[in-house]
Design a protein around this motif. Sequence first.
Motif, PDB file in Angstrom:
ATOM      1  N   ASN A  65       0.826  -1.166   0.182  1.00 45.81           N
ATOM      2  CA  ASN A  65       0.140   0.074  -0.006  1.00 45.81           C
ATOM      3  C   ASN A  65       0.910   1.297   0.010  1.00 45.81           C
ATOM      4  OD1 ASN A  65      -2.854  -0.462  -0.037  1.00 45.81           O
ATOM      5  ND2 ASN A  65      -2.802  -1.351   1.944  1.00 45.81           N
ATOM      6  N   CYS A  69       0.945   3.987  -3.124  1.00 47.12           N
ATOM      7  CA  CYS A  69       0.666   5.327  -2.794  1.00 47.12           C
ATOM      8  C   CYS A  69       2.061   6.484  -3.206  1.00 47.12           C
ATOM      9  CB  CYS A  69       0.254   5.673  -1.508  1.00 47.12           C
ATOM     10  SG  CYS A  69      -1.394   5.042  -0.870  1.00 47.12           S
ATOM     11  N   GLU A  72       3.104   5.305  -7.232  1.00 47.54           N
ATOM     12  CA  GLU A  72       2.005   5.229  -8.331  1.00 47.54           C
ATOM     13  C   GLU A  72       2.416   4.472  -9.387  1.00 47.54           C
ATOM     14  OE1 GLU A  72       0.863   9.386  -9.028  1.00 47.54           O
ATOM     15  OE2 GLU A  72      -0.168   9.479  -6.862  1.00 47.54           O
TER      16      GLU A  72
END
Length: 247
Positions: A65, A69, A72
């Motif tokens: 995660n 973030c 990208e």
Amino acid sequence: MTGYTGMDSVEIMPGVRVTKERCLYIDDGPTVVLGDLHLGYEKALEEDGMFIPRINTDSIREELNLIICKYEPKRIVLLGDIKHDFKRTRYEGKEEVHRVIELLKNASDVIVVKGNHDNFLQNILQDTGLMAVDYVDICGFRMEHGHVDSGKRPVIIGHEHPSVKVHGAVFGGVKVQCFLHLKKDGIIVIPPFSPLSSGSDLTLAGPETFMSPACKAADVSDADVYGVTEFGILPMGKLGDIENLEI
């Protein structure tokens, strides 16, 4: 090295960076490459009578995660040994793989490369719409797990779980996971993404101690070493000189 603050990433060749998140970042795409997740590791230990907290999959999802973030990526390459158990995976193990794959698919295109632990992986992936491949050629690289050497260069591999032991002036020293860049041989080796994989100590290692055929045939002493520490990426010089490095 006292007071070293570290760097999030280091560019090792144009458009290619090693990162403190234990993944390789390539501008083309952009693309993130990581490997050796070894999902289901705790279950395999339990079958051998060893019981540890089941943290591997949740830790990996949290780290993925963060990577999604931060970077990208348009494309994520999983460079083999997605699962740990060589045997046919039970329902629980399949669910661990599905949880990770679905997280990645919701954010990016995903390419899955098979590792030597990935027997029956395609059976697990059949519900995800993905096909496990032996290698992929993208971004100007052959990307393969590393247990078999296709002979193509430049190549990015995992499999090796590289780490080095650095001696301490006061304490006994510390083992540091690392990236290896064998410039002359056109080989980049990435560290394991699983938090439970401590890595294989390559300090004072010759080619015969490496697991991957590509490294066995290379001048490993000339490899540039980039340590992954809690402070960030630490350029550590040549592998052949690590024995003289002290913290």
